[in-house]
Design a protein around this motif. Structure first.
Motif, PDB file in Angstrom:
ATOM      1  N   GLN A 156      18.320  28.531  77.444  1.00  0.00           N
ATOM      2  CA  GLN A 156      19.720  29.471  78.586  1.00  0.00           C
ATOM      3  C   GLN A 156      19.354  30.937  77.527  1.00  0.00           C
ATOM      4  O   GLN A 156      19.318  30.233  76.633  1.00  0.00           O
ATOM      5  CB  GLN A 156      21.416  29.126  78.009  1.00  0.00           C
ATOM      6  CG  GLN A 156      22.496  29.881  78.350  1.00  0.00           C
ATOM      7  CD  GLN A 156      23.654  29.032  78.437  1.00  0.00           C
ATOM      8  OE1 GLN A 156      23.998  27.985  78.434  1.00  0.00           O
ATOM      9  NE2 GLN A 156      24.821  29.793  77.316  1.00  0.00           N
ATOM     10  N   LEU A 157      19.772  32.117  78.290  1.00  0.00           N
ATOM     11  CA  LEU A 157      19.938  33.605  78.376  1.00  0.00           C
ATOM     12  C   LEU A 157      20.647  33.815  76.612  1.00  0.00           C
ATOM     13  O   LEU A 157      21.643  33.319  76.807  1.00  0.00           O
ATOM     14  CB  LEU A 157      20.138  34.437  79.111  1.00  0.00           C
ATOM     15  CG  LEU A 157      18.660  34.518  79.768  1.00  0.00           C
ATOM     16  CD1 LEU A 157      19.146  35.302  80.637  1.00  0.00           C
ATOM     17  CD2 LEU A 157      17.309  35.037  79.014  1.00  0.00           C
ATOM     18  N   ALA A 158      19.995  34.184  75.437  1.00  0.00           N
ATOM     19  CA  ALA A 158      20.698  34.520  74.533  1.00  0.00           C
ATOM     20  C   ALA A 158      21.943  35.960  74.777  1.00  0.00           C
ATOM     21  O   ALA A 158      21.199  35.916  75.522  1.00  0.00           O
ATOM     22  CB  ALA A 158      20.207  34.164  72.876  1.00  0.00           C
ATOM     23  N   ASP A 159      22.973  35.931  74.135  1.00  0.00           N
ATOM     24  CA  ASP A 159      23.150  37.434  74.473  1.00  0.00           C
ATOM     25  C   ASP A 159      22.322  37.532  73.841  1.00  0.00           C
ATOM     26  O   ASP A 159      21.789  38.328  73.009  1.00  0.00           O
ATOM     27  CB  ASP A 159      24.505  37.135  73.635  1.00  0.00           C
ATOM     28  CG  ASP A 159      25.864  36.569  74.528  1.00  0.00           C
ATOM     29  OD1 ASP A 159      25.540  36.083  75.000  1.00  0.00           O
ATOM     30  OD2 ASP A 159      26.243  36.328  74.164  1.00  0.00           O
ATOM     31  N   GLY A 160      22.484  39.475  74.376  1.00  0.00           N
ATOM     32  CA  GLY A 160      21.504  40.259  73.887  1.00  0.00           C
ATOM     33  C   GLY A 160      21.072  41.261  75.134  1.00  0.00           C
ATOM     34  O   GLY A 160      21.265  40.964  76.646  1.00  0.00           O
ATOM     35  N   SER A 161      20.600  42.496  74.582  1.00  0.00           N
ATOM     36  CA  SER A 161      19.780  43.334  75.908  1.00  0.00           C
ATOM     37  C   SER A 161      18.097  42.742  75.823  1.00  0.00           C
ATOM     38  O   SER A 161      17.878  42.852  75.078  1.00  0.00           O
ATOM     39  CB  SER A 161      20.240  44.647  75.515  1.00  0.00           C
ATOM     40  OG  SER A 161      21.560  44.758  76.347  1.00  0.00           O
ATOM     41  N   TYR A 162      17.454  42.966  77.271  1.00  0.00           N
ATOM     42  CA  TYR A 162      17.003  42.422  77.219  1.00  0.00           C
ATOM     43  C   TYR A 162      15.463  43.471  77.887  1.00  0.00           C
ATOM     44  O   TYR A 162      16.514  44.319  79.293  1.00  0.00           O
ATOM     45  CB  TYR A 162      15.690  41.239  77.931  1.00  0.00           C
ATOM     46  CG  TYR A 162      16.898  39.802  77.464  1.00  0.00           C
ATOM     47  CD1 TYR A 162      16.227  39.264  76.410  1.00  0.00           C
ATOM     48  CD2 TYR A 162      18.018  40.333  77.231  1.00  0.00           C
ATOM     49  CE1 TYR A 162      16.715  38.407  76.012  1.00  0.00           C
ATOM     50  CE2 TYR A 162      19.101  38.904  77.344  1.00  0.00           C
ATOM     51  CZ  TYR A 162      18.135  38.065  76.048  1.00  0.00           C
ATOM     52  OH  TYR A 162      19.083  36.999  75.322  1.00  0.00           O
ATOM     53  N   TYR A 163      14.206  44.014  77.986  1.00  0.00           N
ATOM     54  CA  TYR A 163      13.912  45.643  78.697  1.00  0.00           C
ATOM     55  C   TYR A 163      12.681  44.933  79.092  1.00  0.00           C
ATOM     56  O   TYR A 163      11.799  44.797  78.219  1.00  0.00           O
ATOM     57  CB  TYR A 163      14.435  46.680  78.260  1.00  0.00           C
ATOM     58  CG  TYR A 163      14.072  47.903  78.460  1.00  0.00           C
ATOM     59  CD1 TYR A 163      11.978  48.359  78.158  1.00  0.00           C
ATOM     60  CD2 TYR A 163      13.993  48.813  79.419  1.00  0.00           C
ATOM     61  CE1 TYR A 163      11.830  48.917  78.539  1.00  0.00           C
ATOM     62  CE2 TYR A 163      13.401  49.641  80.083  1.00  0.00           C
ATOM     63  CZ  TYR A 163      12.205  49.502  79.872  1.00  0.00           C
ATOM     64  OH  TYR A 163      12.219  50.868  80.638  1.00  0.00           O
ATOM     65  N   ALA A 164      12.065  45.675  80.300  1.00  0.00           N
ATOM     66  CA  ALA A 164      10.685  45.457  80.231  1.00  0.00           C
ATOM     67  C   ALA A 164      10.151  46.425  81.706  1.00  0.00           C
ATOM     68  O   ALA A 164      10.387  46.685  81.655  1.00  0.00           O
ATOM     69  CB  ALA A 164      10.438  43.809  81.337  1.00  0.00           C
ATOM     70  N   GLU A 165       9.328  46.811  81.065  1.00  0.00           N
ATOM     71  CA  GLU A 165       8.347  48.034  82.057  1.00  0.00           C
ATOM     72  C   GLU A 165       7.062  47.466  82.711  1.00  0.00           C
ATOM     73  O   GLU A 165       5.947  47.360  81.888  1.00  0.00           O
ATOM     74  CB  GLU A 165       8.600  49.323  81.129  1.00  0.00           C
ATOM     75  CG  GLU A 165       8.191  50.481  82.145  1.00  0.00           C
ATOM     76  CD  GLU A 165       8.082  52.148  81.596  1.00  0.00           C
ATOM     77  OE1 GLU A 165       7.183  52.683  81.438  1.00  0.00           O
ATOM     78  OE2 GLU A 165       9.516  52.201  80.535  1.00  0.00           O
ATOM     79  N   SER A 166       6.660  47.638  83.416  1.00  0.00           N
ATOM     80  CA  SER A 166       5.691  47.460  83.612  1.00  0.00           C
ATOM     81  C   SER A 166       4.693  48.662  83.650  1.00  0.00           C
ATOM     82  O   SER A 166       4.474  49.897  83.395  1.00  0.00           O
ATOM     83  CB  SER A 166       5.746  47.439  85.704  1.00  0.00           C
ATOM     84  OG  SER A 166       5.295  48.660  86.595  1.00  0.00           O
ATOM     85  N   GLU A 167       3.496  48.770  84.302  1.00  0.00           N
ATOM     86  CA  GLU A 167       2.220  49.538  83.580  1.00  0.00           C
ATOM     87  C   GLU A 167       2.142  50.324  85.310  1.00  0.00           C
ATOM     88  O   GLU A 167       2.964  49.956  85.430  1.00  0.00           O
ATOM     89  CB  GLU A 167       0.685  49.153  83.674  1.00  0.00           C
ATOM     90  CG  GLU A 167       0.024  47.960  82.157  1.00  0.00           C
ATOM     91  CD  GLU A 167       0.410  49.033  81.148  1.00  0.00           C
ATOM     92  OE1 GLU A 167      -0.768  50.377  81.320  1.00  0.00           O
ATOM     93  OE2 GLU A 167       0.570  48.530  79.666  1.00  0.00           O
TER      94      GLU A 167
END
Length: 396
Positions: free
Chosen positions: A159-170
């Motif tokens: 289960q995902l933990a509380d917080g913020s997640y960011y992803a960026e592609s090439e």
């Protein structure tokens, strides 16, 4: 080789040479003064600009003025911390990533002393040697299909933990990077922002597809759909289900679906979020309600618009804007992805998902009293809370 790739290669080579030079030129802890002069907070605070930039890391003071132009990010990433305690920024340069051992070697040459009250603080580098593995850039050749380069926060199993997640592609063959920011609260995904952007040679955002209505016209003529609804549809499916397996491709927008899925799967892995459940009737009078704040010291006004349908909050819009002397709209923070980059480096979250996170919590729970502040976005929460109270005062 295109200009961006050439510039990146030159910057990388320069970084390698700088690190190697720093390693040989920086005196070891045994050779240098282990204490250095004692610097007061008052003296530190005077060196708070690009022409004289001092910062504190783990009790040591570093004069990085001469390095600002060499740092491979926009100048503000460093100058925002001039004259300040910067330990947190050193150990978290974005999404929980610390600086490398090689960067520690480089930092040591700028050591000028110790902050008063931290006389026992040791220099950043004693006998650390630069490791070859830390000098290899994490890059891959641009390709038509999106390839992801993702930074993870600490996430427990299943289960995902509380917080913020960011992803960026090439960047793709057309120079576009897909980006995804996701905010989780109480196990639910409450905010998602997906877009495709183009960065310039300084890594600043110069284009975002979601704001390109001419592109939307061209896409719609070919596929019958555009990013104006396709991007939000992908976001909404993931937010409502909590599982990437439940997100279906949008007919005519399979490329966007592939990019979205690649980023979301890297962030979530096999984990899921709690599916969203709404309050059916929240007891409000149907209608639309609006509130706007006075400008703050930087000229920004917060605004909120809330629409009630069948006694339930059906939609919420929150933003922070600027107006000219005649009251004409000039700018809004939700348009500024470069501001998002700066905010994310400091707080691991940006307004791209924070504003939406507050909007969705209000829609889900039906009460501002049940909306929780998001870590790193408490100032926006206070503005949001005050305006919602004001707007909904007429809805009871």
């Amino acid at each position: 080789m295109n200009k961006l790739a050439y510039t990146t290669l030159i910057a990388f080579i320069s970084s390698i040479l700088t690190l190697v030079g720093a390693y040989w030129l920086v005196p070891s802890h045994a050779q240098s003064d282990s204490q250095g002069r004692i610097i007061s907070l008052e003296e530190l605070a005077q060196h708070n600009h690009a022409a004289s930039c001092w910062k504190v890391i783990d009790g040591r003071v570093y004069d990085i003025t001469d390095y600002i132009d060499e740092h491979p990010t926009p100048e503000s990433v460093l100058t925002d911390w001039c004259g300040m305690e910067s330990t947190e920024a050193w150990y978290d340069k974005g999404n929980g990533r610390p600086h490398s051992p090689g960067a520690l070697v480089l930092l040591a040459q700028f050591d000028i002393g110790v902050l008063a009250g931290h006389e026992a603080a040791a220099p950043a580098v004693t006998d650390i040697e630069p490791q070859a593995d830390n000098l290899v850039p994490e890059t891959s050749a641009p390709a038509d299909e999106v390839s992801t380069q993702v930074t993870r926060l600490s996430i427990p199993a299943m289960q995902l933990a509380d917080g913020s997640y960011y992803a960026e592609s090439e960047p793709s063959s057309r120079g576009l990077n897909a980006i995804l920011e996701m905010t989780v609260k109480n196990g639910q995904i409450i905010g998602i922002y997906f877009d495709e952007i183009r960065r310039n040679e300084s890594s600043s955002v110069e284009y975002r597809k979601s704001a390109d209505l001419e592109y939307a016209d061209r896409w719609r003529q070919v596929s019958g759909v555009s990013q104006l609804s396709a991007f939000p549809a992908l976001e909404a499916q993931l937010m409502q289900s909590g599982s990437l397996a439940e997100v279906d491709a949008i007919t005519g927008a399979t490329s966007a679906y592939n990019a979205f899925s690649a980023l979301a799967s890297e962030l979530m892995g096999e984990q899921q979020a709690v599916a969203i459940a709404r309050v059916d009737n929240q007891g409000y009078r149907d209608g639309s309600y609006y509130a706007e704040s006075e400008p703050d010291s930087r000229g920004w006004r917060a605004l909120v618009e809330i629409t009630i349908v069948n006694g339930r909050i059906a939609s919420v819009y929150y933003d922070e804007i600027q107006r000219d002397d005649e009251g004409v709209f000039q700018a809004r923070k939700s348009d500024d992805l470069n501001y998002a980059d700066r905010w994310r480096r400091v707080s691991q979250i940006s307004h791209l998902s924070a504003f939406e996170g507050y909007e969705n919590q209000l829609m889900l729970t039906g009460s501002i009293d049940n909306v929780d502040a998001l870590t790193g976005a408490t100032s926006a929460f206070e503005s949001f809370r005050r305006l919602v109270h004001k707007a909904l005062a007429e809805a009871h």
